[in-house]
Write a protein that holds these residues in place. Sequence first.
Motif, PDB file in Angstrom:
ATOM      1  N   SER A 225       0.824  -1.210   0.000  1.00  0.00           N
ATOM      2  CA  SER A 225       0.000   0.000   0.000  1.00  0.00           C
ATOM      3  C   SER A 225       0.858   1.260   0.000  1.00  0.00           C
ATOM      4  O   SER A 225       0.410   2.323  -0.440  1.00  0.00           O
ATOM      5  N   LEU A 231      -4.541  -0.678  -6.290  1.00  0.00           N
ATOM      6  CA  LEU A 231      -4.972  -1.676  -5.318  1.00  0.00           C
ATOM      7  C   LEU A 231      -4.662  -3.100  -5.773  1.00  0.00           C
ATOM      8  O   LEU A 231      -4.206  -3.922  -4.962  1.00  0.00           O
ATOM      9  N   THR A 234      -1.076  -3.861  -5.024  1.00  0.00           N
ATOM     10  CA  THR A 234      -0.904  -4.014  -3.577  1.00  0.00           C
ATOM     11  C   THR A 234      -1.386  -5.386  -3.123  1.00  0.00           C
ATOM     12  O   THR A 234      -0.721  -6.078  -2.349  1.00  0.00           O
TER      13      THR A 234
END
Length: 288
Positions: A225, A231, A234
């Motif tokens: 992150s 996202l 991550t």
Amino acid sequence: LYKLDFNTHAIVLIGKDPTGRAYQSLLNEEKFPISAVSVEGETRSNTIILDTGNNQETQITENAGNILQQDVHLVLELLREYVVKEDTVVLAGPLPDSLSPDVYQWLTRESHDLGADVVLVTSGKPLEMALQANPDMVIILKQELESYFNIPVRDYADVIQCAQQLKEGGASKVLISFPDEAKSLLVSDEGQNLVTFTESSGLHPHASTTTGVLEAFVAGFIMGSYQFESLPETLEFGAAAAMYTASQVGSEFGKAAEVEEFLPDVNIENEETIDPDQDAPGNVIKQD
């Protein structure tokens, strides 16, 4: 996280019993800052027995003894001393019966007041109350969903419905993990991302333990992150960290270069490719 060269400070509660003294000796050997809060109660232990002949794992978990509210206030003082803006605070584990179930709720609020994000790994009443403080991420096992909502969770439609209810209750993101299966599901404002794992060429592909895998996922996700903008990237890094640990015997966590070797074994599907009516994932490989 410290194995990933990420600044880490752990706060742990350790009893004054023989188990606590043994844990303290192990903590003294670690190479990152650890604040140990000494409590009068017994220390929670988790013993893993791996039958390598049948590739079966047995976990024996003992609950912690009495932890008092004043002990939690010591934890809060340490948070106020060390947490700075843009840090991430991980609140993890079940709460003993001696504590009020709202402990994670006010620790979440206090952490937010310090400018930190909060990742919550728990279930039951402590989760229900902590949702009112809007944790940034909730991580929960699939079977804990069934207990929490008191409904059977059979397919992705059920899983997604539960995750959406947790979001409506206050969580920004929800990561649902399927123990002993090769999938996890992240539900956020950006949609739904399904994580699947291919068979790994790990060091011990037929004699690994599941202990520490979820913790590795959390560590990799937090590291990612800060490192990646998207996202899915991550999530992919977190999944690769989990996969590294799943390939080991015991709670072994990988360095960044070791984790990156497992990235080709991770697949991320977005919400457009997930069929909500398909059955929940079957047993493929152990994830956590």
